[in-house]
Every structure is written in C-alpha cells, then in structure tokens.
Design a protein around this motif. Structure first.
Motif, short mmCIF file in Angstrom:
data_model
loop_
_atom_site.label_atom_id
_atom_site.label_comp_id
_atom_site.label_asym_id
_atom_site.label_seq_id
_atom_site.Cartn_x
_atom_site.Cartn_y
_atom_site.Cartn_z
N UNK A 20 0.83 -1.20 0.00
CA UNK A 20 0.00 0.00 0.00
C UNK A 20 0.87 1.25 0.00
N UNK A 21 1.65 1.45 -1.08
CA UNK A 21 2.35 2.72 -1.26
C UNK A 21 1.34 3.74 -1.74
N UNK A 22 1.25 4.85 -1.04
CA UNK A 22 0.22 5.79 -1.44
C UNK A 22 0.46 7.20 -0.99
N UNK A 23 -0.61 7.87 -0.52
CA UNK A 23 -0.59 9.30 -0.26
C UNK A 23 0.45 9.68 0.79
N UNK A 24 0.46 8.98 1.90
CA UNK A 24 1.41 9.33 2.96
C UNK A 24 2.86 9.18 2.48
N UNK A 25 3.10 8.14 1.64
CA UNK A 25 4.46 7.94 1.14
C UNK A 25 4.87 9.07 0.20
N UNK A 26 3.92 9.52 -0.63
CA UNK A 26 4.23 10.63 -1.53
C UNK A 26 4.45 11.93 -0.76
N UNK A 27 3.57 12.22 0.20
CA UNK A 27 3.70 13.48 0.93
C UNK A 27 4.95 13.50 1.79
N UNK A 28 5.42 12.36 2.22
CA UNK A 28 6.67 12.30 3.00
C UNK A 28 7.90 12.26 2.12
N UNK A 29 7.69 12.19 0.79
CA UNK A 29 8.80 12.22 -0.14
C UNK A 29 9.44 10.87 -0.40
N UNK A 30 8.77 9.78 -0.01
CA UNK A 30 9.36 8.45 -0.19
C UNK A 30 9.25 7.97 -1.62
N UNK A 31 8.14 8.29 -2.27
CA UNK A 31 7.90 7.81 -3.64
C UNK A 31 7.35 8.97 -4.45
N UNK A 32 7.53 8.93 -5.78
CA UNK A 32 6.91 9.95 -6.63
C UNK A 32 5.41 9.69 -6.76
N UNK A 33 4.67 10.68 -7.24
CA UNK A 33 3.23 10.59 -7.34
C UNK A 33 2.78 9.49 -8.30
N UNK A 34 3.55 9.29 -9.37
CA UNK A 34 3.17 8.28 -10.36
C UNK A 34 3.21 6.88 -9.78
N UNK A 35 4.12 6.63 -8.82
CA UNK A 35 4.17 5.32 -8.19
C UNK A 35 3.12 5.15 -7.11
N UNK A 36 2.61 6.25 -6.57
CA UNK A 36 1.58 6.16 -5.52
C UNK A 36 0.19 5.92 -6.10
N UNK A 37 -0.04 6.32 -7.35
CA UNK A 37 -1.37 6.17 -7.98
C UNK A 37 -1.41 4.83 -8.71
N UNK A 96 -5.65 6.38 -5.36
CA UNK A 96 -4.48 6.82 -4.60
C UNK A 96 -4.69 6.35 -3.17
N UNK A 97 -4.05 5.23 -2.78
CA UNK A 97 -4.27 4.72 -1.42
C UNK A 97 -3.73 5.66 -0.37
N UNK A 98 -4.09 5.38 0.88
CA UNK A 98 -3.61 6.21 1.99
C UNK A 98 -2.16 5.95 2.28
N UNK A 99 -1.67 4.75 1.95
CA UNK A 99 -0.28 4.42 2.23
C UNK A 99 -0.08 4.05 3.67
N UNK A 100 1.17 4.05 4.05
CA UNK A 100 1.50 3.72 5.44
C UNK A 100 0.96 4.78 6.38
N UNK A 101 0.53 4.33 7.55
CA UNK A 101 -0.06 5.26 8.53
C UNK A 101 1.04 6.13 9.12
#
Length: 773
Positions: free
Chosen positions: A625-642, A654-659
């Motif tokens: 579940x790579x998603x929104x939290x991972x993108x906003x924290x800079x872990x992954x680019x947006x294209x990989x989160x969607x 666009x999942x929530x990602x890690x809590x």
C-alpha cells in the motif's frame, strides 16, 4: 454554460448557491409523518400492546372476587304545610323548584354517606369480625368509638366500598356496596337503608314535636281557663238570680235582642271578639317565639309551614315573604352542599388535606351565619310576641272600660253575657288549638316517612369484577395507548436523522441523493482458490463493480446524475466527501460515486485521504500500500503512488499508504496543495475520502482545499446536533457545499416507497443474489 447533460473531462460539478437552498422553516406534522413514526417505532408499539394484553389477563387470575348489591330508595317531595289533612290527600307543594329538589337529594346523599350511619351499620352487622375489616382490628377488643384511629380506618374502608349515586332525572338514590361475600353485600346495602330511614325518622319527628310539646302545655293552661270561666258564669248566675237563663247572642253575633241599650253591648261583644283574635295571635306568636328559642333552624323552617303559622298569614316572622327566613333557608341549603363536599373530600384527600380543612372552616362560618340569622329571627319573634301581648293588654283595658259602661246600663244581664262570652271564647280557643295539636302530631309521623324504599338489595349471583374478555380488551387498549405515546415520545426525543424531511429542518443545503440501507457487514467475494487481480475490488460494498444492476447501484447513479444536472455557476473538479463521525458510510459513498463517474468514461481518481484509518485496503486488493502518505513524506513519486483499478478502466486509486505519525501536518502541507493542482490537470474528477469531520482537523482542511464538498449522513445514526456541528465547522472554513447524501435510509419508512426493492417491490433492478448477507 452547456445546456445538455453530456459528460466530458472539462465538465465540472456545481456547488450550491444560497438562493437554491431549502427552507429552514419547520412544516406542520401530517398524517404521513405520524405513520412514519409508527413504522419506525412499530416494535415498541407491538411490545407494549402484547404486554398490556398479558397484564390484563394476569389481573383476572390474581384479582379478588367481589360482589355488589344495590338498594334503591325514593325521596318524596317536600310538603309546604305541616302535613295536615290536606297532605294526607296527596297535595304537594307547587312552589318547590328543581334546584330545591336537587339540593334536597344532595343533602340526603351526604346523610347516607355520613360517619354516623356507617358506624351504626358496622356495629349492627359486626363487620369488624369479617374480612377485609378483620385485618384492621389487630386483636383490638376495644368497642367501637373507643379507638379513634382504628375507627377511622374502618370508616375509610367502609366508604371505599360504598357508592351512593343519584339516578339522573329522578328522585331515586342507589346505594351500592361491594364485599367478598355476596350475602353480606346485600345485608350491608339493606342495613344502610334501614339505618338511614331510622335516623331520618327520629330527627324529623323530634324537630316536628318540639313546638307540639309546648302547645300541649298551653292547652293545659287553656283547659284550666275554660273551667274557671265556666265556674264564674255559674257563680254569677247564682248571685244575680239568673240561674237557668241564657242570654241572647253567640260568640259570633253582635247584639242582644232583649236589651234596650244594645249598642254598648254590641261594642263589648266586638271587643271580646278582638280579644279572642288577639289572644290567638299572642299564643301563636308566643309559640313561634318558643320555637325560635330552640336554636334549631330545621324546627324554625318546619314551623313556617305549620297550620298555626299559616293562620297568622303575613303577620308573623315566619311568613314566606320574610327575607330573614328566606336567607336562613338558603344558608341551610348551602350548609347541606358543604357537607356533601366535605364527605367527598374526606374520602378523596384525607382528614389533614388543606382542601378539607378549608371546607370545615367554611362550614363553621356557615353555622355562625345561621346562628346570627336565628338570633335576628328570634328577636323579631320576641318583638311580635311583645307587641301581641301589649295589644292583648290594651284590648283588655278597653274591655274593662266597656264593661263599666255596660254595667251601668244593665249590670246584671250584661255581666252574665260577658262571662258567657269569655267562657265561650276560652272553649273555642281550646278546641281550635287542640285540633291543631292533633294534626301536628299526625303530621310529625307522616313527615318522618319522606323516604320510601323502592328496591331492596338482593344477593348477587355473579361477581361484579370485570369479565376476562373485558380485562383483555382494557389491557390491550391501555397497552396500545402506552405504545403509541411511547413511540411518539421516543421519536420526539430522538434527534437522529432518518428522512430527508428531517434534514431540511436543519439545513438549506440541497438534498442530492438517498442511498438505501444494506448490511454493514457483508460476505467477501468467493475466490474459489484463485488469486484476484491486483487492484481489484474485493469488498461486496463496491456495488457498481459487482452488482451494477442492483437498486443500490442505481441509487449511486442517481447521486451522480444529481451532481451533474445541478445548476452550474462554478465548476468543481476536486470533491471532498465528508461525514461528521465514523461508520456513516462516507468511504463507501465516495468509492461508489467515483466508480459511477468512471463508468461513464471520465478520468476519475479516488484518493483515500483518511491516513489514520485507510479504507482502500478494505475494498481493493493491494499487495503493497504505497500511497498518499508515502508521496507526501517524499518516499515515492506521485506516479508510483497512484494505481489503476482492475475493474474500471478509467478509475485510478491513490491509497492512503502507510499510517504516518503526523497526518494532519501532511494534509496541511504545501506539497499536498501542489499535488491537488497537478491532479486537477490530469483528471476530470478527484474524489477525496476524508476523515471524520468532528474528530480530527484533516476533514476541515480537505474541505477548504477542495472545490466543493459532499456531506454524507447516516440514517438513524447521525443526529441533528451532529449535523449542525458539522455545518458550523464547514461554515467557519468557508467550504463550498455541493449537497447532502442520506446514506443507509430505511426503505420501509412510510412515504419513501421509491427506494424499496423487496417482495412487494418491483424487482426492476434484478439484483444479483450473491451479495445478500
């Protein structure tokens, strides 16, 4: 602005303008609203209805059997005169009014319910030796009247079982008594009648004979005067040598045929006639005065209709035209009414009740006023007697002077005539008063028989308790009434929102759609051992994916249509789907609405912005579940989160990602706002699944960043106060409303049949049976 309903990537969603909002005014309740209340609360109505029937049946099993016996008496009309010979002929008073008769009946009713009669019946039948009175004795051997507290309890129990009622439109009084023993119930009813008649007879007879006893004494004196006057005639005849001679004239004649000087003699005869009349008037007025000295208002009022009082006509204090006597009679009637009220209040409130104390005070004041009027009448009677005595003395003086004149003319003959006239006058007076005394004595006995038994109390055959069927009917009716009242009170105190009409009472934001209720916990889709595609919807709540022909899927399509056909002054690409509290169906509504737009070919992105309790993992199968939290924290680019949905081609997720530890800070970051700007360019519609609005600040920030919000309410859960709080938060953030969605509404509510799809519905949508919980 486009005029058709064609959907394109450039089309937006309209947000509500104030002029299109619904009215805040509360409409009047209609019959449909009552039916809706009963439909929602039918279980409590049925429960109390059944409980009432059960309790009604149980009361018949445990209730004690009691029997009632009724005796009936008739109260005869009050006679105007002293019940002399004319009363024996059946002539009654024509001047008695309906009010007088009603007051008389009420007085007799109060007398029957008096403590005196009750104690007499209890002692006569020894009721204290039988239940239920036996429980009050507690081994007390004291006689009745010696234990006030115990006697008071006995009287209260006796009166609670006694019912004295007037038969409307008649002069009948019904006396009903209840008792566990049928024979004793009839004995008590008849004993009350006997005791009442005995008490009434004695009181009336004593009141009527008070004046008669004094008249008997006066008759004895008159008898002596008759003997003395006759002795004087005989002695004068012997002294004057006129023995055996009878002078001309009668007590009613005015002359002597043998006298040459008849004028003085005629004058003397007239004076003797006046003396006789004055003497009769004096004796009658003295009798009236003696009666007033008894201080008994009943005796005074009874004497006003006596033959002796009627003989005086208007020349007496007891004449019908005397206002004091009329006032005394009115006060006596009012005293009877107060006694009735005291008896009723005593049985209802108790001896120490302020109402009963006030009534006793009124009765005391009434008695004092009666005594005052009695004193005034006694003073008038005394004045009449004094004036009559003075008139008699004056006539005697005139007779003495006339006698001297007649004596000078014819001393011997006229003197003899005088003595004869005096003797005749005394004899006539004695005979007249003796006749009246005999009539008054007979009248006293007849007056005592004013009450006549009509129907004695008979032994009842069946108990007077309610029939079993009647108890069931009363229990069911009472249970139904309690159920209806409970349903209305429960619904009135229940703030939860169940219908669109209740939403319109709180807010003017337009109602966009209603989603019917469905089981919150549904069976997962069967995999049959096969692995599902990555990004495929696994939850049965994804209605447009797995049950596109269901009525719930059609409800989401209706929500999509309502969003599109709204008046568009400003477009909305990013839509925040909000709710005030958890478990209100916000996430299901957001995902299914996004799917509805994607099925039409629009580029749609579902964003699970609830990073505290993500939803996409419960509806979509994601291995990582790579998603929104991972993108906003800079872990992954947006294209990989969607990620692309495996079920709907044009739907991206666009999942929530890690809590994360700081979800609110991530939502409020500049990177999140820049992401929304980028998504507006890539997608036609972006749906933000927000956290609960009233629990965390994330939802308020999302509503501020979005182009408009859609507020989801849960029928039966969301309260009006919660809705007001949510609207207050959104108003403070100046968020733009698109509309309100009522989720999980009970489709069986009266007035909303269009959302039903049951056995009585149309089954138009042809739902797939695999999703039934």
């Amino acid at each position: 602005m486009p005029s058709d309903l064609s959907i394109s990537s450039k089309a937006g969603l309209a947000f509500s303008e104030p002029e299109d909002f619904c009215s805040h005014s509360r409409r009047d309740m209609e019959l449909r609203d009552v039916l809706q209340i009963l439909q929602r609360r039918k279980f409590i109505v049925l429960l109390l209805f059944v409980l009432g029937i059960v309790l009604g049946g149980a009361s018949g099993l445990f209730a004690a059997r009691e029997f009632s016996s009724t005796a009936t008496v008739e109260v005869n009309k009050q006679q105007e005169n002293a019940l002399g010979l004319r009363d024996l002929s059946g002539n009654s008073s024509a001047s008695a009014t309906i009010d007088d008769l009603n007051n008389d009946l009420l007085t007799q009713q109060a007398v029957i319910m008096s403590d005196n009669i009750a104690m007499r019946v209890i002692e006569k039948l020894r009721l204290y030796k039988y239940p239920p009175y036996l429980s009050l004795m507690n081994g007390d051997d004291a006689k009745l009247g010696q234990a006030p507290l115990r006697d008071d309890k006995l009287l209260r129990m006796f009166k609670s079982r006694l019912n004295v009622s007037l038969v409307k439109g008649t002069r009948l009084i019904e006396i009903t008594y209840r008792d566990p023993d049928p024979v004793r119930s009839s004995q008590v009813a008849n004993a009350i009648v006997d005791s009442y008649m005995t008490d009434y007879t004695q009181s009336r007879f004593q009141a009527s004979t008070k004046a008669s006893s004094w008249l008997a004494t006066q008759l004895a004196d008159l008898k002596n005067k008759v003997a003395e006057s006759q002795t004087k005639v005989e002695k004068y005849q012997q002294e004057s040598g006129l023995v055996g001679m009878s002078m001309t004239g009668h007590p009613g004649d005015a002359g002597l045929m043998t006298s040459a000087n008849s004028i003085p003699v005629e004058r003397l005869i007239e004076l003797n006639h006046d003396l006789t009349s004055a003497e009769v008037s004096r004796i009658a007025k003295e009798a009236v005065y003696r009666t007033t000295q008894t201080q008994d208002p009943d005796a005074v009022l009874g004497s006003k209709s006596s033959t002796l009082a009627q003989s005086l006509g208007a020349d007496t204090v007891l004449s019908p035209g005397n206002p004091d006597v009329a006032l005394l009679q009115q006060l006596r009637q009012q005293q009877g009414q107060l006694q009735v009220q005291i008896v009723a209040a005593a049985s209802k409130y108790g001896e120490r009740n302020p109402i009963l104390i006030r009534l006793h005070d009124q009765e005391t004041a009434q008695a004092e006023q009666i005594q005052t009027e009695m004193g005034r009448i006694r003073a008038q009677a005394k004045n009449d007697f004094t004036m009559a005595s003075l008139a008699t003395s004056a006539i005697r003086g005139r007779i003495a002077a006339q006698e001297q004149q007649v004596q000078n003319i014819s001393a011997k003959s006229d003197q003899l005539l005088l003595l004869q006239q005096e003797a005749n006058s005394n004899r006539n007076l004695y005979q007249d008063l003796y006749t009246k005394l005999q009539e008054a004595t007979v009248a006293a006995g007849i007056n005592a028989s004013k009450v006549t038994p009509v129907d004695p109390g008979r032994v009842p055959v069946q108990p007077s308790s309610l029939r079993e069927l009647t108890r069931l009917e009363m229990g069911g009716a009472l249970g139904l009434i309690c159920g209806l009242l409970s349903a209305c009170l429960w619904d009135y105190s229940d703030e939860s929102i169940s219908t669109p009409a209740q939403i319109a009472e709180v807010t003017s934001i337009r109602m966009l759609g209603v989603i019917p209720d469905f089981p919150s916990k549904r069976k997962p889709l069967p995999t049959n051992g096969a692995r599902m595609s990555i990004g495929a919807a696994t939850s049965p709540n994804a209605w447009l994916v797995h049950a596109p022909q269901s009525h719930i899927s059609e409800a989401y399509r209706g929500l999509r249509t309502a969003l599109l056909v709204s008046k568009r002054d400003t477009t909305a690409t990013v839509v925040a789907v909000l709710s005030g509290a958890p478990q209100e169906g916000k996430s299901s509504t957001c995902f299914n609405t996004a799917s509805a737009f994607a099925i039409q070919g629009n580029r749609v992105l579902y964003v699970d912005a609830d990073m505290r309790r993500p939803f996409e993992g419960r509806i979509v199968d994601w291995p990582e579940r790579k998603g929104l939290s991972d993108y906003l924290s800079g872990s992954v680019p947006l294209t990989e989160a969607i990620h692309r949905s495996a079920d709907v081609d044009s739907l991206s997720i666009l999942p929530a990602g890690a809590i994360p530890k700081n979800p609110a800070e991530l939502i409020g970051s500049l990177r999140f706002r820049q992401m929304l700007d980028q998504l507006r360019k890539q997608y036609d519609y972006v749906f933000l699944d927000s956290p609960p609005l009233l629990l965390v600040a994330d939802g308020q920030m999302l509503s501020l960043y979005a182009d408009g919000y859609l507020l989801v309410l849960r029928a039966g859960k969301t309260t009006k106060s919660a809705l007001r709080s949510s609207l207050s938060v959104l108003e403070n953030s100046r968020a733009r409303p698109l509309g309100v969605v009522l989720n999980g509404m009970n489709t069986r509510v009266v007035g909303y049949p269009m959302y039903r799809n049951d056995k009585k519905g149309s089954n138009y949508y042809g739902e797939t049976p695999q999703f039934q919980a």
